[in-house]
Design an enzyme around this catalytic site. Structure first.
Site, short mmCIF file in Angstrom:
data_model
loop_
_atom_site.label_atom_id
_atom_site.label_comp_id
_atom_site.label_asym_id
_atom_site.label_seq_id
_atom_site.Cartn_x
_atom_site.Cartn_y
_atom_site.Cartn_z
N ARG A 26 -2.62 11.58 -4.65
CA ARG A 26 -1.45 11.00 -5.32
C ARG A 26 -1.15 9.60 -4.79
O ARG A 26 -1.31 8.61 -5.50
CB ARG A 26 -0.23 11.95 -5.13
CG ARG A 26 0.97 11.61 -6.01
CD ARG A 26 1.83 10.47 -5.52
NE ARG A 26 2.36 10.67 -4.18
CZ ARG A 26 2.99 9.72 -3.51
NH1 ARG A 26 3.16 8.51 -4.03
NH2 ARG A 26 3.43 9.94 -2.27
N ASP A 27 -0.78 9.49 -3.53
CA ASP A 27 -0.39 8.18 -3.00
C ASP A 27 -1.60 7.25 -2.98
O ASP A 27 -1.47 6.04 -3.24
CB ASP A 27 0.18 8.35 -1.58
CG ASP A 27 1.18 7.27 -1.20
OD1 ASP A 27 1.17 6.21 -1.83
OD2 ASP A 27 1.96 7.50 -0.26
N HIS A 219 5.86 10.07 7.02
CA HIS A 219 4.95 9.53 6.00
C HIS A 219 4.74 8.05 6.31
O HIS A 219 5.51 7.20 5.89
CB HIS A 219 5.62 9.74 4.63
CG HIS A 219 4.85 9.24 3.45
ND1 HIS A 219 4.18 10.08 2.58
CD2 HIS A 219 4.67 8.00 2.95
CE1 HIS A 219 3.63 9.37 1.61
NE2 HIS A 219 3.92 8.10 1.80
N HIS A 221 2.69 4.57 6.30
CA HIS A 221 1.63 3.68 5.79
C HIS A 221 1.17 2.82 6.97
O HIS A 221 1.95 2.49 7.86
CB HIS A 221 2.15 2.86 4.62
CG HIS A 221 2.27 3.68 3.37
ND1 HIS A 221 1.27 3.72 2.42
CD2 HIS A 221 3.22 4.53 2.94
CE1 HIS A 221 1.63 4.55 1.44
NE2 HIS A 221 2.82 5.07 1.74
N CYS A 252 1.70 1.65 -2.66
CA CYS A 252 2.69 1.92 -3.69
C CYS A 252 2.67 0.75 -4.66
O CYS A 252 2.85 -0.40 -4.25
CB CYS A 252 4.08 2.08 -3.08
SG CYS A 252 5.34 2.29 -4.37
N ASN A 261 -2.05 4.97 3.53
CA ASN A 261 -1.36 5.85 4.47
C ASN A 261 -2.19 6.00 5.74
O ASN A 261 -3.38 5.68 5.77
CB ASN A 261 -1.21 7.25 3.86
CG ASN A 261 -0.34 7.27 2.63
OD1 ASN A 261 -0.78 6.93 1.55
ND2 ASN A 261 0.90 7.67 2.82
P1 HMG Z 1 13.03 4.54 -17.22
O1 HMG Z 1 12.29 3.56 -18.05
O2 HMG Z 1 14.38 4.14 -16.68
O3 HMG Z 1 13.13 5.92 -18.00
O4 HMG Z 1 12.08 4.94 -16.02
P2 HMG Z 1 14.21 6.44 -19.02
O5 HMG Z 1 14.84 7.65 -18.42
O6 HMG Z 1 15.10 5.32 -19.47
O7 HMG Z 1 13.30 6.89 -20.28
C1 HMG Z 1 12.59 5.92 -21.05
C2 HMG Z 1 11.46 6.59 -21.83
O8 HMG Z 1 10.48 7.06 -20.90
C3 HMG Z 1 11.88 7.82 -22.63
O9 HMG Z 1 11.03 7.85 -23.80
C4 HMG Z 1 11.52 8.98 -21.76
O10 HMG Z 1 11.24 10.19 -22.45
C5 HMG Z 1 10.25 8.46 -21.09
P3 HMG Z 1 11.61 7.40 -25.24
O11 HMG Z 1 12.77 8.30 -25.45
O12 HMG Z 1 12.00 5.96 -25.04
O13 HMG Z 1 10.43 7.62 -26.10
N1 HMG Z 1 10.08 9.08 -19.77
C6 HMG Z 1 9.01 9.76 -19.36
N2 HMG Z 1 7.84 10.08 -19.94
C7 HMG Z 1 6.98 10.82 -19.20
N3 HMG Z 1 7.24 11.28 -17.96
C8 HMG Z 1 8.38 10.98 -17.35
C9 HMG Z 1 9.31 10.18 -18.05
N4 HMG Z 1 10.54 9.71 -17.73
C10 HMG Z 1 11.00 9.04 -18.77
N5 HMG Z 1 8.63 11.42 -16.10
C11 HMG Z 1 11.37 6.47 -14.27
C12 HMG Z 1 12.56 5.80 -14.98
C13 HMG Z 1 11.89 7.15 -13.05
C14 HMG Z 1 10.74 7.46 -15.22
C15 HMG Z 1 10.34 5.35 -13.91
O14 HMG Z 1 11.00 4.40 -13.15
C16 HMG Z 1 9.16 5.88 -13.16
O15 HMG Z 1 8.31 6.59 -13.70
N6 HMG Z 1 9.06 5.53 -11.85
C17 HMG Z 1 8.00 6.04 -11.00
C18 HMG Z 1 7.48 4.98 -10.07
C19 HMG Z 1 6.44 5.59 -9.16
O16 HMG Z 1 5.78 6.56 -9.49
N7 HMG Z 1 6.27 4.99 -7.95
C20 HMG Z 1 5.32 5.48 -6.98
C21 HMG Z 1 5.75 6.77 -6.34
S1 HMG Z 1 6.92 6.53 -5.02
C22 HMG Z 1 5.95 6.19 -3.63
O17 HMG Z 1 4.77 5.98 -3.75
C23 HMG Z 1 6.58 6.23 -2.26
C24 HMG Z 1 6.20 7.49 -1.48
O18 HMG Z 1 4.80 7.57 -1.27
C25 HMG Z 1 6.93 7.50 -0.11
C26 HMG Z 1 6.75 6.21 0.67
O19 HMG Z 1 5.61 5.74 0.87
O20 HMG Z 1 7.80 5.68 1.11
C27 HMG Z 1 6.62 8.79 -2.20
MG MG Z 2 3.71 6.52 0.27
#
Ligand code: HMG
Ligand code: MG
Length: 310
Positions: A26-27, A219, A221, A252, A261
């Protein structure tokens, strides 16, 4: 000739066993510039399970436009061997993501909060406050459906837009996730700026906020080469769950300064030397990471992978 081995010399104050929470699929793969074919991801996860890892974060049900690298989440889960005794958590940011995850038959999800306003906006398109309403809906429904929910907190040490992050702010965000019903809290050093004394300060703040250390995972990096030292500091304070990524894959896409990581192999080497149990076959794991590096077309950043497979 047999390979090098660390001499086993236990150090005081460490746990007897650590659970490795493997995040490479995933990450790691979320940050690749190319999309890894779904059959390669499935083979990667199956090989990680065969190497003895029992917690494999498989993918994310986030918006496919935000992270196209993981748009194949449902297809991937359908292809996995799903080895008995192996847990395959997935990231879920909102109810739409939870619906997709439930349809794919998952048993364990993770929500991912930010400790800072800037990263909440960039990673979740929400304010710091608004992220909790989004997660509350997910956690309530997930628990009612019998799932377990992990809670991540990102930017626990430094933030590329805001600089140093107050440990009390990290603890306040973490506490809210635990109060919502998250069984575990993973403290993310998303950009890798933390150092061991800082780890102590963040864990101390979490303890003071009432989060038991047994529920905390770390966690790290490895952007600045501190991940292993920071992990040792956390183990000394009683942390028993460590996130790591096979071969040091990772980053990320919404925090440019984030690199891979802590490499799982580097962690396993240290745990072996300290006599701390983990259940992983290091040679099988390193061979898997070397194979994955070949698929990605570049060497693994893990020193242990290079030493064992070079
Ligand atoms: P948004 O654009 O604000 O979403 O995104 P929304 O709620 O306004 O919805 C807009 C449209 O997107 C809608 O469709 C929803 O149905 C669709 P429409 O009605 O316009 O046709 N939609 C989706 N479709 C599929 N799957 C979904 C989904 N959600 C909405 N889940 C959102 C908000 C949170 C979805 C967006 O910002 C997002 O996907 N962010 C994820 C970013 C990400 O994955 N980052 C990496 C992971 S975090 C990380 O790596 C850190 C970590 O490792 C820890 C660390 O290292 O610190 C965990
Ligand atoms: Mg991470």
């Amino acid at each position: 000739m047999s390979r090098d081995l660390p001499m086993v010399v236990p150090a005081p104050g460490l746990p007897g066993r650590v659970t490795i929470y493997e995040v490479g699929a995933r990450d790691g793969l979320q940050n690749e510039s190319s999309v890894v074919p779904v059959e390669v991801k499935a083979e990667f996860l199956d090989r990680l399970a065969a190497a003895g890892l029992t917690t494999l974060e498989a993918t994310s049900f986030v918006h496919p436009r935000w992270v196209p690298q993981l748009a194949d989440a449902a297809d991937l889960l359908a292809r996995l061997a799903r080895v008995p005794g192996v847990d395959y958590p997935v990231l879920v940011p909102n109810e739409r993501g939870l619906d997709r995850a439930l349809q794919a038959g998952v048993e364990h999800v993770a929500v991912f909060a930010s400790a800072t306003e800037s990263f909440a906006q960039r990673n979740l398109n929400r304010s710091l406050d608004a992220q909790f309403a989004m997660f509350d809906a997910v956690v309530t429904r997930a628990l009612a459906a019998g799932l377990r929910v992990r809670g991540y907190v990102s930017m626990c040490f430094g933030d590329p837009w805001e600089g140093a992050v107050d440990p009390a702010q990290v603890a306040a965000v973490g506490r809210r996730l635990v109060e919502m019903g998250c069984h575990q809290l993973s403290l993310g050093d998303t950009i890798g700026t933390g150092t061991p004394g800082h780890v102590d300060a963040v864990l101390e703040a979490c303890g003071a906020a009432g989060v038991p250390v047994a529920r905390i995972a770390v966690h790290f990096h490895d952007t600045y080469g501190q991940a292993l030292a920071n992990t040792l500091a956390a183990l000394r304070r009683g942390v028993v769950t460590v996130d790591a990524s096979a071969g040091g894959l990772g980053g990320c896409p919404y925090a440019e300064s984030a690199t891979g990581n802590l490499a799982t192999e580097d962690l396993v080497w240290m745990l072996d030397g300290l006599g701390v149990g983990h259940g992983v076959d290091l040679d099988a794991l390193a061979a898997t990471s070397a194979w994955m590096a070949g698929r990605l077309g570049r060497p693994s950043p893990s020193r242990v992978v290079r030493a064992l497979t070079g």
